[in-house]
Design a protein around this motif. Structure first.
Motif, PDB file in Angstrom:
ATOM      1  N   ARG A  62       0.834  -1.212   0.000  1.00 37.99           N
ATOM      2  CA  ARG A  62       0.000   0.000   0.000  1.00 37.99           C
ATOM      3  C   ARG A  62       0.862   1.254   0.000  1.00 37.99           C
ATOM      4  NH1 ARG A  62      -2.931  -2.933   3.840  1.00 37.99           N
ATOM      5  NH2 ARG A  62      -2.017  -1.688   5.524  1.00 37.99           N
ATOM      6  N   LEU A  63       1.889   1.251   0.843  1.00 36.88           N
ATOM      7  CA  LEU A  63       2.772   2.414   0.927  1.00 36.88           C
ATOM      8  C   LEU A  63       3.441   2.670  -0.415  1.00 36.88           C
ATOM      9  CD1 LEU A  63       5.207   3.275   3.799  1.00 36.88           C
ATOM     10  CD2 LEU A  63       6.062   3.189   1.462  1.00 36.88           C
ATOM     11  N   TYR A  64       3.892   1.607  -1.077  1.00 39.12           N
ATOM     12  CA  TYR A  64       4.544   1.746  -2.386  1.00 39.12           C
ATOM     13  C   TYR A  64       3.614   2.420  -3.386  1.00 39.12           C
ATOM     14  CZ  TYR A  64       6.337   0.310  -6.965  1.00 39.12           C
ATOM     15  OH  TYR A  64       6.768   0.301  -8.274  1.00 39.12           O
ATOM     16  N   ARG A  65       2.379   1.979  -3.455  1.00 33.72           N
ATOM     17  CA  ARG A  65       1.439   2.571  -4.411  1.00 33.72           C
ATOM     18  C   ARG A  65       1.107   4.018  -4.064  1.00 33.72           C
ATOM     19  NH1 ARG A  65      -0.724  -2.553  -4.128  1.00 33.72           N
ATOM     20  NH2 ARG A  65      -0.550  -3.722  -6.069  1.00 33.72           N
ATOM     21  N   GLU A  66       0.902   4.277  -2.779  1.00 34.49           N
ATOM     22  CA  GLU A  66       0.503   5.628  -2.365  1.00 34.49           C
ATOM     23  C   GLU A  66       1.604   6.654  -2.625  1.00 34.49           C
ATOM     24  OE1 GLU A  66      -0.416   4.999   1.705  1.00 34.49           O
ATOM     25  OE2 GLU A  66      -2.339   3.989   1.305  1.00 34.49           O
ATOM     26  N   ARG A  67       2.855   6.257  -2.479  1.00 36.10           N
ATOM     27  CA  ARG A  67       3.970   7.210  -2.590  1.00 36.10           C
ATOM     28  C   ARG A  67       4.667   7.182  -3.936  1.00 36.10           C
ATOM     29  NH1 ARG A  67       7.223   7.070   3.209  1.00 36.10           N
ATOM     30  NH2 ARG A  67       5.400   7.157   4.583  1.00 36.10           N
ATOM     31  N   PHE A  68       4.228   6.330  -4.846  1.00 33.07           N
ATOM     32  CA  PHE A  68       4.939   6.175  -6.114  1.00 33.07           C
ATOM     33  C   PHE A  68       4.991   7.475  -6.897  1.00 33.07           C
ATOM     34  CE2 PHE A  68       5.261   5.274 -10.628  1.00 33.07           C
ATOM     35  CZ  PHE A  68       6.355   4.426 -10.664  1.00 33.07           C
ATOM     36  N   ARG A  69       6.201   7.788  -7.395  1.00 32.01           N
ATOM     37  CA  ARG A  69       6.421   8.950  -8.254  1.00 32.01           C
ATOM     38  C   ARG A  69       6.897   8.461  -9.622  1.00 32.01           C
ATOM     39  NH1 ARG A  69      10.300  12.542  -4.266  1.00 32.01           N
ATOM     40  NH2 ARG A  69       8.842  12.781  -2.489  1.00 32.01           N
ATOM     41  N   PRO A  70       6.239   8.865 -10.701  1.00 30.53           N
ATOM     42  CA  PRO A  70       6.686   8.437 -12.035  1.00 30.53           C
ATOM     43  C   PRO A  70       8.133   8.853 -12.292  1.00 30.53           C
ATOM     44  CG  PRO A  70       4.509   9.419 -12.142  1.00 30.53           C
ATOM     45  CD  PRO A  70       5.021   9.677 -10.752  1.00 30.53           C
ATOM     46  N   SER A  71       8.821   8.032 -13.075  1.00 32.51           N
ATOM     47  CA  SER A  71      10.230   8.286 -13.379  1.00 32.51           C
ATOM     48  C   SER A  71      10.521   7.882 -14.811  1.00 32.51           C
ATOM     49  CB  SER A  71      11.120   7.466 -12.431  1.00 32.51           C
ATOM     50  OG  SER A  71      11.023   6.081 -12.764  1.00 32.51           O
ATOM     51  N   GLY A  72      11.776   8.059 -15.206  1.00 33.30           N
ATOM     52  CA  GLY A  72      12.180   7.602 -16.528  1.00 33.30           C
ATOM     53  C   GLY A  72      12.088   6.099 -16.666  1.00 33.30           C
ATOM     54  N   GLN A  73      12.145   5.383 -15.558  1.00 31.89           N
ATOM     55  CA  GLN A  73      12.025   3.934 -15.586  1.00 31.89           C
ATOM     56  C   GLN A  73      10.573   3.483 -15.680  1.00 31.89           C
ATOM     57  OE1 GLN A  73      14.187   1.036 -14.923  1.00 31.89           O
ATOM     58  NE2 GLN A  73      15.932   2.277 -15.554  1.00 31.89           N
ATOM     59  N   LEU A  74       9.692   4.107 -14.910  1.00 32.59           N
ATOM     60  CA  LEU A  74       8.292   3.675 -14.828  1.00 32.59           C
ATOM     61  C   LEU A  74       7.365   4.876 -14.709  1.00 32.59           C
ATOM     62  CD1 LEU A  74       8.106   0.691 -12.282  1.00 32.59           C
ATOM     63  CD2 LEU A  74       7.736   0.590 -14.749  1.00 32.59           C
ATOM     64  N   GLN A  75       6.232   4.805 -15.375  1.00 33.83           N
ATOM     65  CA  GLN A  75       5.209   5.836 -15.231  1.00 33.83           C
ATOM     66  C   GLN A  75       4.143   5.440 -14.216  1.00 33.83           C
ATOM     67  OE1 GLN A  75       5.177   9.050 -16.788  1.00 33.83           O
ATOM     68  NE2 GLN A  75       7.292   8.270 -16.911  1.00 33.83           N
ATOM     69  N   GLU A  76       3.997   4.145 -13.970  1.00 38.36           N
ATOM     70  CA  GLU A  76       3.018   3.644 -13.020  1.00 38.36           C
ATOM     71  C   GLU A  76       3.689   2.591 -12.142  1.00 38.36           C
ATOM     72  OE1 GLU A  76      -0.229   2.113 -15.262  1.00 38.36           O
ATOM     73  OE2 GLU A  76      -0.983   4.096 -15.838  1.00 38.36           O
ATOM     74  N   PRO A  77       3.183   2.398 -10.912  1.00 41.89           N
ATOM     75  CA  PRO A  77       3.806   1.406 -10.034  1.00 41.89           C
ATOM     76  C   PRO A  77       3.727   0.001 -10.610  1.00 41.89           C
ATOM     77  CG  PRO A  77       1.738   2.226  -9.092  1.00 41.89           C
ATOM     78  CD  PRO A  77       2.042   3.083 -10.270  1.00 41.89           C
ATOM     79  N   ARG A  78       4.768  -0.784 -10.347  1.00 37.21           N
ATOM     80  CA  ARG A  78       4.795  -2.190 -10.758  1.00 37.21           C
ATOM     81  C   ARG A  78       5.272  -3.007  -9.568  1.00 37.21           C
ATOM     82  NH1 ARG A  78       8.379  -3.201 -15.740  1.00 37.21           N
ATOM     83  NH2 ARG A  78       6.642  -2.144 -16.748  1.00 37.21           N
ATOM     84  N   LEU A  79       4.449  -3.953  -9.154  1.00 34.89           N
ATOM     85  CA  LEU A  79       4.683  -4.675  -7.906  1.00 34.89           C
ATOM     86  C   LEU A  79       4.595  -6.174  -8.136  1.00 34.89           C
ATOM     87  CD1 LEU A  79       4.788  -4.658  -4.678  1.00 34.89           C
ATOM     88  CD2 LEU A  79       2.288  -4.730  -4.805  1.00 34.89           C
ATOM     89  N   SER A  80       5.486  -6.921  -7.486  1.00 35.19           N
ATOM     90  CA  SER A  80       5.367  -8.375  -7.447  1.00 35.19           C
ATOM     91  C   SER A  80       5.623  -8.838  -6.017  1.00 35.19           C
ATOM     92  CB  SER A  80       6.355  -9.044  -8.417  1.00 35.19           C
ATOM     93  OG  SER A  80       7.683  -8.890  -7.961  1.00 35.19           O
ATOM     94  N   VAL A  81       5.305 -10.094  -5.747  1.00 41.72           N
ATOM     95  CA  VAL A  81       5.557 -10.664  -4.427  1.00 41.72           C
ATOM     96  C   VAL A  81       6.185 -12.040  -4.628  1.00 41.72           C
ATOM     97  CG1 VAL A  81       3.171 -11.540  -4.302  1.00 41.72           C
ATOM     98  CG2 VAL A  81       4.534 -11.354  -2.210  1.00 41.72           C
TER      99      VAL A  81
END
Length: 355
Positions: free
Chosen positions: A217-236
């Motif tokens: 949840r924290l990762y998604r809430e705080r994600f900032r787009p970058s040159g690497q990614l525009q949207e969060p990408r998560l795996s477990v």
């Protein structure tokens, strides 16, 4: 739920077996998982661990990428605090030139060893402080894109080989590896979000569901787009073991638990024990409580049970990508587990990669 499945391979060595056998099994398992339809294959980095054979994922990655041809292949992960960001950037830029569009660079900050070994790994015995890790990550990403940023004391130093660009200066498709931060805490999740990088939560290391879901949840809430990614990408990444019956899967899982407790008690370097020896091991009440809880946070059972457990885990984390960590004494049981999971989850088999 349609799942995207991958593998984290720690190259486990069985009791009485050799490191050469464990590494040969890693190559064989990778070929099998490529045919079965797995999406990623990550190699771990461990030092001073007698039961784990791989200390250098950057050496195994090209061997596996060459023999598979379809899966993404990468590190799960490089323990960056041991190394120069420039050296890691050059290794993975070279890998990306050899296998464009297929390389992942997973980064971790844990030592992957005991503290004395970590001290010995670092230049002149100076292990990088953990509070330097965010700075190292930032340097590494800049170097992958070509060089240190303007204003940096080392500005002008370029990575070799430099990434390909189009006439307008934009990076060519597949010129960079996918960069993932790996972690088992909210700290790693926050850093990945701040830097705009993909994040993989290591539930197999820290099987506390509430902590992992909070990190997601924290990762998604705080994600900032970058040159690497525009949207969060998560795996477990999760412990998984599948057999024809739930009873057999639970029986096979005792080898891994016994191996863990034996190491924590005595620091021994023995490999993964056979099931019979694991069942006869004298577990403490606290160890038995851990086994019960860890199983509840893993995917261990028959094909239907494992599929349902993986789907529930993916739903809890809000992702469709799960990486499996499977350790058994007998290699045939390990391969069979990945076969059963692939079939149960509807992965699409692929013909063997050309030599």
């Amino acid at each position: 739920m349609a799942l995207t499945l991958g593998v984290v391979d720690q190259s486990p060595r069985r009791q009485g077996g050799t490191a050469r056998e464990a590494l040969s099994e890693t190559l064989e398992l990778a070929r099998a998982c490529d045919r079965l339809g797995y999406h990623r294959y990550w190699l771990a980095e461990h030092h001073g661990a007698g039961g784990l054979a791989s200390a250098s994922p950057e050496i195994l990655i090209p061997l596996i990428a060459r023999e598979t041809g379809r899966m993404r292949v990468g590190s799960g992960g490089v323990m960056l605090t041991h190394y120069s960001p420039l050296k890691v950037a050059e290794q993975f830029r070279l890998l990306t030139e050899l296998f464009p569009g297929r390389i992942d660079l997973g980064l971790g900050r844990a030592p992957g060893s005991d503290l004395r070994t970590a001290h010995a790994l670092s230049p002149q015995g100076r292990h990088a402080a953990l509070d330097r890790y965010p700075e190292q990550v930032e340097e590494l990403v800049s170097l992958l894109e070509g060089g240190y940023p303007p204003g940096h004391p080392l500005a002008g130093v370029r990575v070799t080989p430099e990434p390909a660009r189009d006439p307008e200066g934009a990076l060519a498709p597949g010129a960079l590896p996918e960069v993932w931060l790996l972690g088992s805490s909210t700290e790693s999740a926050a850093l990945a979000a701040e830097r705009g990088l993909a994040f993989s939560y290591a539930q197999f290391i820290n099987p506390v569901a509430e902590l992992g879901e909070r990190a997601a949840r924290l990762y998604r809430e705080r994600f900032r787009p970058s040159g690497q990614l525009q949207e969060p990408r998560l795996s477990v990444a999760v412990t998984a073991l599948c057999a024809e019956s739930g009873e057999r899967a639970e029986m096979l899982s005792w080898s891994r638990f016994c191996w863990r407790f034996r190491r924590s008690r005595s620091g021994g370097r023995a490999g993964v024990p056979p099931v019979e020896e694991a069942l006869a091991f004298g577990y403490t009440p606290a160890e038995l409580d851990y086994v019960e809880y860890a199983r509840s946070q893993s995917a261990i059972g028959d094909p239907r049970q494992v599929r349902e457990q993986l789907e529930a885990l993916a739903s809890a984390y809000g992702t469709d990508e799960v990486l499996l960590v499977t350790i058994t004494h007998d290699f045939s049981d390990r391969v069979r587990s990945y076969e059963l999971v692939a079939e149960a989850c509807g992965l699409t088999p692929r013909p063997a990669a050309p030599a």
